[in-house]
Design a protein around this motif. Structure first.
Motif, PDB file in Angstrom:
ATOM      1  N   TRP A   1      -6.603 -49.378  24.983  1.00  0.00           N
ATOM      2  CA  TRP A   1      -5.636 -49.890  25.958  1.00  0.00           C
ATOM      3  C   TRP A   1      -4.244 -49.413  25.550  1.00  0.00           C
ATOM      4  CZ3 TRP A   1      -6.580 -52.328  30.484  1.00  0.00           C
ATOM      5  CH2 TRP A   1      -7.845 -52.890  30.679  1.00  0.00           C
ATOM      6  N   PHE A   2      -3.487 -48.987  26.530  1.00  0.00           N
ATOM      7  CA  PHE A   2      -2.113 -48.545  26.343  1.00  0.00           C
ATOM      8  C   PHE A   2      -1.246 -49.266  27.370  1.00  0.00           C
ATOM      9  CE2 PHE A   2      -2.633 -44.804  23.536  1.00  0.00           C
ATOM     10  CZ  PHE A   2      -4.015 -44.732  23.532  1.00  0.00           C
ATOM     11  N   ARG A   3       0.060 -49.218  27.189  1.00  0.00           N
ATOM     12  CA  ARG A   3       0.957 -49.811  28.173  1.00  0.00           C
ATOM     13  C   ARG A   3       2.232 -48.993  28.277  1.00  0.00           C
ATOM     14  NH1 ARG A   3       2.518 -55.395  24.887  1.00  0.00           N
ATOM     15  NH2 ARG A   3       3.796 -54.405  23.241  1.00  0.00           N
ATOM     16  N   GLN A   4       2.864 -49.097  29.453  1.00  0.00           N
ATOM     17  CA  GLN A   4       4.123 -48.413  29.684  1.00  0.00           C
ATOM     18  C   GLN A   4       5.070 -49.346  30.416  1.00  0.00           C
ATOM     19  OE1 GLN A   4       3.855 -44.622  31.701  1.00  0.00           O
ATOM     20  NE2 GLN A   4       5.829 -43.985  30.859  1.00  0.00           N
ATOM     21  N   ALA A   5       6.160 -49.672  29.753  1.00  0.00           N
ATOM     22  CA  ALA A   5       7.198 -50.505  30.351  1.00  0.00           C
ATOM     23  C   ALA A   5       8.202 -49.609  31.072  1.00  0.00           C
ATOM     24  CB  ALA A   5       7.888 -51.320  29.265  1.00  0.00           C
ATOM     25  N   PRO A   6       8.944 -50.158  32.034  1.00  0.00           N
ATOM     26  CA  PRO A   6       9.925 -49.355  32.770  1.00  0.00           C
ATOM     27  C   PRO A   6      10.920 -48.690  31.827  1.00  0.00           C
ATOM     28  CG  PRO A   6       9.601 -51.462  33.843  1.00  0.00           C
ATOM     29  CD  PRO A   6       8.854 -51.537  32.542  1.00  0.00           C
ATOM     30  N   GLY A   7      11.108 -47.399  32.008  1.00  0.00           N
ATOM     31  CA  GLY A   7      12.070 -46.668  31.211  1.00  0.00           C
ATOM     32  C   GLY A   7      11.612 -46.342  29.806  1.00  0.00           C
ATOM     33  N   LYS A   8      10.371 -46.655  29.478  1.00  0.00           N
ATOM     34  CA  LYS A   8       9.862 -46.396  28.134  1.00  0.00           C
ATOM     35  C   LYS A   8       8.644 -45.494  28.190  1.00  0.00           C
ATOM     36  CE  LYS A   8      11.506 -50.680  26.009  1.00  0.00           C
ATOM     37  NZ  LYS A   8      11.129 -51.845  25.178  1.00  0.00           N
ATOM     38  N   GLU A   9       8.321 -44.899  27.057  1.00  0.00           N
ATOM     39  CA  GLU A   9       7.129 -44.082  26.968  1.00  0.00           C
ATOM     40  C   GLU A   9       5.890 -44.973  26.860  1.00  0.00           C
ATOM     41  OE1 GLU A   9       9.028 -40.124  24.785  1.00  0.00           O
ATOM     42  OE2 GLU A   9       7.448 -41.277  23.803  1.00  0.00           O
ATOM     43  N   ARG A  10       4.763 -44.389  27.243  1.00  0.00           N
ATOM     44  CA  ARG A  10       3.503 -45.121  27.097  1.00  0.00           C
ATOM     45  C   ARG A  10       3.217 -45.327  25.617  1.00  0.00           C
ATOM     46  NH1 ARG A  10      -1.126 -42.729  30.604  1.00  0.00           N
ATOM     47  NH2 ARG A  10      -0.844 -40.958  29.161  1.00  0.00           N
ATOM     48  N   GLU A  11       2.740 -46.525  25.262  1.00  0.00           N
ATOM     49  CA  GLU A  11       2.476 -46.836  23.868  1.00  0.00           C
ATOM     50  C   GLU A  11       1.065 -47.403  23.697  1.00  0.00           C
ATOM     51  OE1 GLU A  11       4.990 -49.859  22.226  1.00  0.00           O
ATOM     52  OE2 GLU A  11       4.395 -51.369  23.681  1.00  0.00           O
ATOM     53  N   PHE A  12       0.529 -47.174  22.514  1.00  0.00           N
ATOM     54  CA  PHE A  12      -0.784 -47.678  22.150  1.00  0.00           C
ATOM     55  C   PHE A  12      -0.735 -49.198  21.994  1.00  0.00           C
ATOM     56  CE2 PHE A  12      -4.815 -47.955  20.128  1.00  0.00           C
ATOM     57  CZ  PHE A  12      -4.683 -48.804  19.034  1.00  0.00           C
ATOM     58  N   VAL A  13      -1.793 -49.868  22.437  1.00  0.00           N
ATOM     59  CA  VAL A  13      -1.892 -51.316  22.307  1.00  0.00           C
ATOM     60  C   VAL A  13      -3.085 -51.709  21.427  1.00  0.00           C
ATOM     61  CG1 VAL A  13      -2.274 -53.498  23.519  1.00  0.00           C
ATOM     62  CG2 VAL A  13      -0.811 -51.741  24.537  1.00  0.00           C
ATOM     63  N   ALA A  14      -4.271 -51.213  21.782  1.00  0.00           N
ATOM     64  CA  ALA A  14      -5.470 -51.630  21.051  1.00  0.00           C
ATOM     65  C   ALA A  14      -6.581 -50.615  21.265  1.00  0.00           C
ATOM     66  CB  ALA A  14      -5.928 -53.008  21.508  1.00  0.00           C
ATOM     67  N   SER A  15      -7.494 -50.563  20.307  1.00  0.00           N
ATOM     68  CA  SER A  15      -8.625 -49.646  20.381  1.00  0.00           C
ATOM     69  C   SER A  15      -9.862 -50.334  19.811  1.00  0.00           C
ATOM     70  CB  SER A  15      -8.313 -48.380  19.591  1.00  0.00           C
ATOM     71  OG  SER A  15      -9.445 -47.537  19.505  1.00  0.00           O
ATOM     72  N   ILE A  16     -11.019 -49.894  20.284  1.00  0.00           N
ATOM     73  CA  ILE A  16     -12.281 -50.427  19.778  1.00  0.00           C
ATOM     74  C   ILE A  16     -13.251 -49.271  19.585  1.00  0.00           C
ATOM     75  CG2 ILE A  16     -13.151 -50.938  22.112  1.00  0.00           C
ATOM     76  CD1 ILE A  16     -14.459 -53.484  20.843  1.00  0.00           C
ATOM     77  N   SER A  17     -13.953 -49.290  18.475  1.00  0.00           N
ATOM     78  CA  SER A  17     -14.902 -48.226  18.174  1.00  0.00           C
ATOM     79  C   SER A  17     -16.067 -48.232  19.148  1.00  0.00           C
ATOM     80  CB  SER A  17     -15.424 -48.373  16.747  1.00  0.00           C
ATOM     81  OG  SER A  17     -16.140 -49.596  16.614  1.00  0.00           O
ATOM     82  N   TRP A  18     -16.857 -47.158  19.113  1.00  0.00           N
ATOM     83  CA  TRP A  18     -17.949 -47.030  20.068  1.00  0.00           C
ATOM     84  C   TRP A  18     -18.947 -48.185  19.950  1.00  0.00           C
ATOM     85  CZ3 TRP A  18     -23.054 -46.605  18.564  1.00  0.00           C
ATOM     86  CH2 TRP A  18     -23.274 -46.358  17.192  1.00  0.00           C
TER      87      TRP A  18
END
Length: 123
Positions: free
Chosen positions: A36-53
């Motif tokens: 999961w990633f997120r992008q706030a207004p005026g900001k670059e997309r950033e990493f939020v969370a990851s889960i292995s296979w």
């Protein structure tokens, strides 16, 4: 045709909770890291969370540790992000993405993205 569809976003007050879902079609995601990633207004997309296979390993961005939980249901081909204790600074468009195959949780190497779902946290 491969597709990732996020849902569950909305408007919530600070301190509230939301659960995002990401349903995949056209590709079996059970072999892949999901993130999961997120992008706030005026900001670059950033990493939020990851889960292995396998779901055994997770990785979180520091600001969401202890508040967000990523999970997956490989039978349903779906990934989730449970977000608790939401803060106004969590306001962003949230995207799910497909990462490397047969890998542990990671913040890099993602190559397929959903269209995003808006999360707005009011103070």
């Amino acid at each position: 045709q491969e597709q990732l569809v996020e849902s569950g976003g909305g408007l919530v007050q600070a301190g509230g909770s939301l659960r995002l879902s990401c349903a995949a079609s056209g590709r079996t995601i059970s072999r892949y890291v999901m993130g999961w990633f997120r992008q706030a207004p005026g900001k670059e997309r950033e990493f939020v969370a990851s889960i292995s296979w396998s779901g055994a390993r997770t990785l979180y961005e520091d600001s969401v540790k202890g508040r967000f939980t990523i999970s997956r249901d490989n039978v349903k081909n779906t990934v989730y992000l449970q977000m608790n204790s939401l803060k106004p600074e969590d306001t962003a468009v949230y995207y799910c993405a497909v990462g490397p195959m047969w890998s542990t949780a990671t913040s890099t190497g993602y190559d397929s993205w959903g269209q995003g779902t808006q999360v707005t946290v009011s103070s």
